[in-house]
Motif scaffolding. Structure first.
Motif, short mmCIF file in Angstrom:
data_model
loop_
_atom_site.label_atom_id
_atom_site.label_comp_id
_atom_site.label_asym_id
_atom_site.label_seq_id
_atom_site.Cartn_x
_atom_site.Cartn_y
_atom_site.Cartn_z
N LYS A 58 -6.50 -25.22 -0.32
CA LYS A 58 -5.05 -24.75 0.13
C LYS A 58 -4.99 -25.30 1.58
O LYS A 58 -3.90 -25.99 2.12
CB LYS A 58 -5.07 -23.47 0.39
N GLU A 59 -6.26 -25.43 2.23
CA GLU A 59 -6.34 -25.84 3.58
C GLU A 59 -6.05 -27.66 3.59
O GLU A 59 -5.32 -28.21 4.54
CB GLU A 59 -7.82 -25.52 4.29
N TYR A 60 -6.90 -28.12 2.58
CA TYR A 60 -6.56 -29.53 2.48
C TYR A 60 -5.13 -29.87 2.18
O TYR A 60 -4.77 -31.00 2.66
CB TYR A 60 -7.55 -29.93 1.41
N ILE A 61 -4.67 -29.26 1.24
CA ILE A 61 -3.08 -29.68 1.14
C ILE A 61 -2.13 -29.57 2.32
O ILE A 61 -1.43 -30.23 2.55
CB ILE A 61 -2.61 -28.66 -0.11
N ALA A 62 -2.42 -28.46 3.01
CA ALA A 62 -1.49 -28.08 4.04
C ALA A 62 -1.93 -29.01 5.39
O ALA A 62 -0.75 -29.68 5.69
CB ALA A 62 -2.08 -26.68 4.54
N ASN A 63 -3.05 -29.44 5.56
CA ASN A 63 -3.32 -30.22 6.51
C ASN A 63 -2.85 -31.81 5.93
O ASN A 63 -2.37 -32.68 6.78
CB ASN A 63 -4.79 -30.46 6.64
N ALA A 64 -3.00 -32.17 4.66
CA ALA A 64 -2.32 -33.44 4.35
C ALA A 64 -0.96 -33.51 4.48
O ALA A 64 -0.30 -34.61 4.86
CB ALA A 64 -2.77 -33.58 2.83
N LYS A 65 -0.21 -32.43 4.32
CA LYS A 65 1.26 -32.34 4.55
C LYS A 65 1.73 -32.35 5.96
O LYS A 65 2.37 -33.39 6.27
CB LYS A 65 1.85 -30.92 4.06
N TYR A 66 0.86 -31.86 6.94
CA TYR A 66 1.33 -32.03 8.10
C TYR A 66 0.80 -33.62 8.77
O TYR A 66 1.75 -34.01 9.64
CB TYR A 66 0.21 -31.08 8.90
N TRP A 67 -0.11 -34.01 8.24
CA TRP A 67 -0.45 -35.54 8.84
C TRP A 67 0.37 -36.46 7.92
O TRP A 67 0.80 -37.66 8.55
CB TRP A 67 -1.89 -35.82 8.60
N ALA A 68 0.67 -36.22 6.80
CA ALA A 68 1.71 -37.22 6.06
C ALA A 68 3.05 -37.42 6.92
O ALA A 68 3.77 -38.47 7.11
CB ALA A 68 2.01 -36.57 4.73
N GLU A 69 3.50 -36.38 7.73
CA GLU A 69 4.74 -36.27 8.36
C GLU A 69 4.34 -37.10 9.57
O GLU A 69 5.45 -37.84 10.11
CB GLU A 69 5.20 -35.06 8.69
N LYS A 70 3.43 -37.29 10.01
CA LYS A 70 2.92 -38.06 11.18
C LYS A 70 2.50 -39.62 11.01
O LYS A 70 2.55 -40.38 11.78
CB LYS A 70 1.58 -37.38 12.26
#
Length: 378
Positions: free
Chosen positions: A106-118
């Motif tokens: 869950k943490e990996y998916i959430a972090n990936a979504k955050y960084w994908a936007e940047k």
């Protein structure tokens, strides 16, 4: 009655054996390096998944997708190829018929979504907080891919920063963009450790970006080498990677293959053409760049090897053997193209043409990098 009982017993035993054999084929591997304890993340687990049941096939655009096991083209190696001093890959070695997929948390998916936007978009250059140094070609296409040798480095950066180097292909039309990138990255927040990882990133028809196999899309074909894996920590010698992104002329899929000097090339997998609505036939731009993402406070991380390029090129982050796939699907040397230089901040980072000695067998296309800092701007 006795015959019936024996028959039922036989069926039961067969099912148990089949179940055991099935369980044996479902393996998981934890990445561990004895001499790398300070970088070790116990959460790095790869599951060996049936290739025909891998998560990417659940993508709505891939419902009727038929997996392409081999590219239609032959791997192409430059005549003069750089030999790395040490092995740069961690192999997983899944059983035949299965492929290694990094287990999502869950943490990996959430972090990936955050960084994908940047994540830096090479077609719009509208990613706040990013700085770049590299080259691109965008007026002599259409193109069908590229390949390049890139030195790999470890960097000390904070959890709210990212630093990476990549090759990319892409096109834009009516405010829409499609692109694919692959290379190496240091991103402590995304990967939950400070190591250098190989990675892939794509932005397709739905407008959203995605790393690796976190969301459905990339088709893993290699049974030993995942798209994203940490590089072994260097003990001595150079580390480098020579990735390629090339479009299959028969299917239109975008393959990523690791080119190796003395060993068989690694056909990792591909991004199916169905994922894209602009680059199904070709792309308008190809490039290779170093990129950093600053922290929200405005402090930019180091790029490349963390130092500005110097006269001693072997002590700098460097790129060589850039090849571009032309309109006829042939790998052509970059000297056949006009390359545009990209450097948006010369205070914190540098970009220098490689020296071209007359009798040298090969040379660096360019060197790049820098320390970053709090005066780079956003």
């Amino acid at each position: 009655m006795n015959l019936f009982f024996k028959l039922v017993t036989f069926i039961f035993l067969v099912s148990v054996v089949q179940s055991i054999e099935s369980d044996r084929n479902v393996k998981s591997f934890k990445v561990d390096e004895k001499n790398n304890k300070k970088y070790l993340n116990e959460k790095i687990i790869y599951d060996c998944v049936d290739i025909y049941k891998q998560p990417s096939l659940s993508h709505p655009l891939l419902k009727n997708h038929k997996i392409q096991m081999e590219p239609s083209f032959s791997s192409w190696k430059p005549k003069r190829q750089t030999k790395n001093k040490i092995e740069n890959r961690i192999s997983i070695n899944c059983p035949n018929g299965t492929v290694p997929i990094l287990r999502n948390t869950k943490e990996y998916i959430a972090n990936a979504k955050y960084w994908a936007e940047k994540h830096f978009n090479p077609l719009t250059e509208d990613s706040p907080g990013t700085h770049i140094a590299g080259v691109r070609s965008q007026h002599e296409g259409p193109y069908h891919g590229l390949a390049a040798w890139m030195s790999v480095h470890d960097l000390n950066i904070s959890r709210d920063q990212a630093s990476y180097a990549n090759i990319y292909v892409g096109s834009g039309y009516n405010k829409k963009t499609n692109f694919i990138q692959t290379g190496w990255m240091v991103n402590p927040s995304l990967f939950d450790d400070g190591r250098t990882w190989s990675y892939g990133f794509w932005k397709g028809a739905n407008g959203a970006g995605c790393y690796n196999t976190i969301c459905p899309g990339f088709i893993q074909v290699s049974t030993t080498d995942p798209l994203s894996v940490p590089f072994p920590y260097p003990r001595k010698g150079d580390r480098a990677v020579n990735p390629s992104i090339s479009q299959d002329y028969a299917t239109g899929h975008w393959w990523t293959i690791l080119v190796r000097a003395t060993k068989k090339d690694i056909k990792i997998g591909y991004w199916p053409k169905e994922l894209f609505d602009i680059i199904g036939r070709s792309v308008d731009m190809v490039g290779v760049t170093g990129v950093v993402q600053a922290s929200p406070s405005g402090i930019s991380p180091p790029m490349g090897n963390g130092h500005l390029p110097t006269q001693k090129e072997d002590e700098s982050a460097r790129v060589k053997n850039l090849l571009i796939v032309d309109t006829k699907y042939n790998f052509m040397p970059s000297r056949n193209y006009k390359l545009e230089k990209l450097l948006d901040n010369n205070k914190c980072y540098g970009l220098k043409d490689g020296k071209k000695p007359i009798f040298a067998k090969e040379y660096n296309l360019f060197t790049y990098g820098g320390p970053g800092g709090d005066s780079c701007g956003i």
